[in-house]
Scaffold this motif. Structure first.
Motif, short mmCIF file in Angstrom:
data_model
loop_
_atom_site.label_atom_id
_atom_site.label_comp_id
_atom_site.label_asym_id
_atom_site.label_seq_id
_atom_site.Cartn_x
_atom_site.Cartn_y
_atom_site.Cartn_z
N LEU A 94 -11.82 17.55 -62.33
CA LEU A 94 -11.78 16.69 -61.24
C LEU A 94 -10.47 17.27 -60.45
N ASN A 95 -9.34 17.60 -61.46
CA ASN A 95 -8.19 17.96 -60.37
C ASN A 95 -8.12 19.02 -60.21
N ASN A 96 -9.51 19.99 -59.69
CA ASN A 96 -9.22 21.61 -59.65
C ASN A 96 -9.95 21.62 -58.70
N PRO A 97 -9.93 21.55 -57.05
CA PRO A 97 -10.50 21.90 -55.88
C PRO A 97 -11.17 23.72 -56.30
N GLU A 98 -10.79 24.21 -57.25
CA GLU A 98 -11.25 25.15 -57.13
C GLU A 98 -12.79 25.96 -57.84
N VAL A 99 -12.43 24.41 -58.92
CA VAL A 99 -13.85 24.03 -59.68
C VAL A 99 -14.76 23.80 -58.91
N LYS A 100 -15.23 23.65 -57.52
CA LYS A 100 -16.24 22.86 -57.04
C LYS A 100 -17.44 21.63 -57.65
N SER A 101 -16.41 20.93 -57.50
CA SER A 101 -17.19 19.50 -59.16
C SER A 101 -18.18 19.25 -58.15
N ALA A 102 -18.26 18.80 -57.05
CA ALA A 102 -19.83 17.88 -56.29
C ALA A 102 -20.83 19.15 -57.06
N GLU A 103 -20.83 20.37 -56.95
CA GLU A 103 -22.31 21.48 -57.44
C GLU A 103 -22.52 21.01 -58.61
#
Length: 242
Positions: A94-103
């Motif tokens: 959740l701390n990495n915006p490149e992960v695309k957590s919401a998807e």
């Protein structure tokens, strides 16, 4: 409820906890129907099982849910237990915006929660028509508390836990269908390999606990480390109610 002479559908039944349950329940004298997305893995699993057939399909897809439910009702009208075991999980930072957590969370929520509600709804008329039936939802120790490795997976299992309680309450006056929930801790399967699954309990232990619970009509089934958390929660609820 009886633990033999049933016809049992197990989603995610070609590996891990699902396969362990299939082995245990098949050995106990039940007819088993396993489901999974990969036909090769299903066929391999069938080679390890007796009195078992397979239905390939992805229950996270609406059209497959409809097709599988129709096939069960038409070709296996005696089915009286469904075990909603299939699931997915991602290491979601959740701390990495490149992960695309919401998807990733959307995929987990669809497979682990929404698809279970829909498939159960499709199968409920069939189960209500049986004299002795059950819905078994496999949640997780993660349903009790989130973690930094799979926070959105934990959220999806918490949602399934609350749905399961609501469904049990709704069906409480119905004598035909019981609703069970299994809370596995970390289990040594391919599914959990990325988060240290090798340190977990064997999947057969989960299967053993389920069969014992079915025999006792014990609707909440904590396993291993989950028993400590479950017990603490029950004690707290008792104190509040008193």
């Amino acid at each position: 409820m009886k633990t033999s002479g049933n016809t049992i559908f197990i989603s995610g039944g070609s590996a891990g906890i699902g396969l362990a349950m299939a082995k245990k329940l098949s050995a106990a004298g039940n007819k088993i129907i396993i489901n999974g997305r990969n036909e090769e893995r299903l066929q391999k699993a069938l080679g390890e099982l007796e009195n078992t057939v397979a239905i390939q399909g992805d229950l996270s897809e609406k059209r497959d849910r409809i097709r599988i439910a129709k096939e069960l009702i038409e070709n296996h009208p005696e089915v009286n237990i469904i075990i909603n075991n299939a699931g997915i999980a991602f290491l979601n930072d959740l701390n990495n915006p490149e992960v695309k957590s919401a998807e990733l969370a959307a995929l987990e929520m669809n497979t682990n929660y929404l698809s279970v509600i829909d498939f159960t709804e499709l199968m409920l008329p069939q189960l209500l028509g049986q004299e002795n039936a059950a819905i078994v939802n496999i949640t997780s120790i993660a349903a009790f508390r989130g973690n930094p490795y799979g926070p959105t997976y934990a959220a999806s299992k918490a949602a399934l836990h609350n749905y399961t309680e609501g469904l049990r309450d709704k069906l409480a006056e119905n004598e035909n269908v019981n609703v069970f929930e299994v809370f596995p801790p970390l289990v040594n399967t391919e599914f959990s390999a990325a988060i240290g699954g090798a340190n977990g309990i064997p999947p057969a232990e989960v299967a053993d606990e389920l069969v014992l619970a079915l025999a006792k009509d014990q609707f909440e089934v904590p396993v291993g480390e989950s028993k400590k958390i479950h017990s603490a929660i029950q004690e707290a609820i008792t104190k509040i109610n008193n």
